[in-house]
Design a protein around this motif. Structure first.
Motif, short mmCIF file in Angstrom:
data_model
loop_
_atom_site.label_atom_id
_atom_site.label_comp_id
_atom_site.label_asym_id
_atom_site.label_seq_id
_atom_site.Cartn_x
_atom_site.Cartn_y
_atom_site.Cartn_z
N PHE A 59 60.22 61.00 -25.90
CA PHE A 59 59.46 61.63 -24.82
C PHE A 59 59.27 60.66 -23.66
O PHE A 59 59.58 59.46 -23.78
N SER A 60 58.75 61.15 -22.57
CA SER A 60 58.42 60.32 -21.41
C SER A 60 56.91 60.24 -21.25
O SER A 60 56.21 61.24 -21.40
N VAL A 61 56.44 59.05 -20.93
CA VAL A 61 55.00 58.88 -20.69
C VAL A 61 54.65 59.40 -19.30
O VAL A 61 55.49 59.40 -18.38
N GLY A 62 53.42 59.84 -19.15
CA GLY A 62 52.99 60.43 -17.90
C GLY A 62 53.00 59.48 -16.73
O GLY A 62 53.10 59.91 -15.57
N CYS A 63 52.94 58.18 -16.99
CA CYS A 63 52.90 57.17 -15.93
C CYS A 63 54.28 56.66 -15.56
O CYS A 63 54.40 55.63 -14.88
N HIS A 64 55.34 57.35 -15.98
CA HIS A 64 56.69 56.82 -15.80
C HIS A 64 57.02 56.50 -14.35
O HIS A 64 57.75 55.54 -14.06
N SER A 65 56.49 57.29 -13.41
CA SER A 65 56.84 57.09 -12.00
C SER A 65 56.27 55.79 -11.44
O SER A 65 56.71 55.32 -10.38
N LYS A 66 55.31 55.20 -12.13
CA LYS A 66 54.69 53.96 -11.67
C LYS A 66 55.29 52.72 -12.34
O LYS A 66 54.82 51.60 -12.11
N THR A 67 56.31 52.92 -13.14
CA THR A 67 56.91 51.83 -13.89
C THR A 67 57.70 50.90 -12.97
O THR A 67 58.52 51.36 -12.17
N PRO A 68 57.47 49.58 -13.06
CA PRO A 68 58.26 48.63 -12.27
C PRO A 68 59.75 48.77 -12.58
O PRO A 68 60.14 49.06 -13.70
N GLU A 69 60.58 48.55 -11.58
CA GLU A 69 62.02 48.77 -11.71
C GLU A 69 62.65 47.89 -12.78
O GLU A 69 63.56 48.33 -13.49
N ASP A 70 62.17 46.66 -12.94
CA ASP A 70 62.79 45.79 -13.95
C ASP A 70 62.55 46.32 -15.36
O ASP A 70 63.41 46.16 -16.24
N ARG A 71 61.44 46.99 -15.57
CA ARG A 71 61.17 47.56 -16.90
C ARG A 71 61.97 48.85 -17.11
O ARG A 71 62.39 49.13 -18.24
N LYS A 72 62.20 49.59 -16.04
CA LYS A 72 63.08 50.75 -16.16
C LYS A 72 64.48 50.30 -16.55
O LYS A 72 65.14 50.94 -17.39
N GLU A 73 64.94 49.21 -15.95
CA GLU A 73 66.27 48.72 -16.26
C GLU A 73 66.35 48.25 -17.71
O GLU A 73 67.38 48.45 -18.38
N SER A 74 65.28 47.66 -18.22
CA SER A 74 65.24 47.26 -19.63
C SER A 74 65.38 48.47 -20.54
O SER A 74 66.06 48.41 -21.57
N LEU A 75 64.74 49.57 -20.17
CA LEU A 75 64.85 50.80 -20.95
C LEU A 75 66.29 51.32 -20.93
O LEU A 75 66.83 51.74 -21.96
N ARG A 76 66.91 51.30 -19.75
CA ARG A 76 68.30 51.76 -19.65
C ARG A 76 69.23 50.93 -20.52
O ARG A 76 70.16 51.45 -21.14
N GLU A 77 68.99 49.64 -20.57
CA GLU A 77 69.83 48.76 -21.39
C GLU A 77 69.69 49.08 -22.87
O GLU A 77 70.61 48.83 -23.65
N LEU A 78 68.56 49.66 -23.25
CA LEU A 78 68.34 50.07 -24.64
C LEU A 78 68.92 51.46 -24.92
O LEU A 78 68.88 51.90 -26.08
N GLY A 79 69.43 52.13 -23.89
CA GLY A 79 70.05 53.44 -24.08
C GLY A 79 69.21 54.62 -23.64
O GLY A 79 69.62 55.77 -23.81
N MET A 80 68.04 54.38 -23.07
CA MET A 80 67.19 55.48 -22.65
C MET A 80 67.62 56.01 -21.29
O MET A 80 68.10 55.25 -20.44
#
Length: 276
Positions: A191-212
């Motif tokens: 699922f996605s957390v409600g605060c996803h839009s406030k996530t710093p870009e470097d942490r979004k990239e970490s999620l993408r590297e994990l396959g999300m």
């Protein structure tokens, strides 16, 4: 957990080498090796008479101070997270290939009581693993919270999902619970957390590297499942499943189903084309 990490790494390497899906038995092996935390904070799901449940959160989380970060277990055991993500990616039907998620909840051997999730964005995907019987997910797809007490919802308005044999998509903020089961039962919830839009870009990239597949800041939460219609005027169309596809999307998901359930047996063929 180090054993689970080694098993996950080996399974990922073997699947990539053989150009095949991550198998269900490989996910189950990792879940069995994983040492679950005892969570006392999940009060909304605690079964009657229990003070804690075995549950862990992987991926993105916002703590009580407001900081949005990857959980420690995510950073320490990345292959475990990658394995769960790859299992889903290998089986995402084309019609919901745009499903986004930031977080995974893994649960062990408890029947969540009747509850509504409070901090989700958009729909969730869920799959159960293990040697168990019963344990169906009971879900009210038209629950818009107009019925204040969940106990007042009518059983006749609920649908059930067999998550052992199917991959289910549902709105977690609608009322749901797990029926009693016998045996060993694990669930993995994406699922996605409600605060996803406030996530710093470097942490979004970490999620993408994990396959999300991370949602965009302006992502439509009803792109794949429509908003619940409520029960005061009748439940209306409760159409779900893989047949409800290829319809016009709108901001309220008009034309989309209220849930989807895909038999796993139909997702096992040709899914390797989803591999990244």
């Amino acid at each position: 957990r180090l054993v689970a990490q080694r098993e996950a790494k080996a399974a990922l390497e073997t699947a990539r080498r053989d150009r095949r899906q991550v198998r269900e038995d490989e996910v189950l092996k990792v879940l069995r090796a994983w040492r679950f935390a005892r969570k006392t904070s999940r009060l909304n799901v605690l079964p009657e008479g229990q003070d804690w449940v075995f549950s862990d959160t992987l991926g993105l989380l916002r703590d009580r101070t407001g900081d949005i970060h990857l959980t420690p277990a995510t950073r320490s055991y990345p292959e475990v997270v990658q394995l769960f993500n790859q299992y889903l990616l290998d089986r995402l039907p084309q019609e919901v290939a745009d499903f986004k998620w930031t977080t995974i909840n893994v649960n062990c051997n408890y029947s969540a009581k009747l509850h509504r999730d409070g901090n989700n964005f958009g729909p969730s995907f869920i799959k159960a693993f293990g040697d168990f019987s019963d344990g169906l997910l009971k879900y009210w797809p038209e629950d818009d919270k107009a019925v204040d007490k969940m106990e007042d919802l009518k059983e006749a308005d609920a649908v059930t999902m067999d998550l052992k044999r199917s991959l289910g998509m549902f709105n977690g903020y609608c009322a749901h619970y797990v029926q009693p089961f016998r045996g060993e039962r694990y669930t993995v919830v994406f699922f996605s957390v409600g605060c996803h839009s406030k996530t710093p870009e470097d942490r979004k990239e970490s999620l993408r590297e994990l396959g999300m597949q991370v949602p965009a800041p302006d992502e439509d939460p009803h792109a794949l499942l429509r908003a619940p219609r409520g029960y005061r005027q009748g439940a209306g169309d409760r159409e779900g499943g893989a047949a409800a596809t290829s319809r016009k999307r709108g901001s309220s998901g008009k034309g989309m189903p209220s849930f989807r359930a895909y038999p796993i047996s139909e997702l096992e063929v040709g899914a390797a084309s989803n591999r990244r």
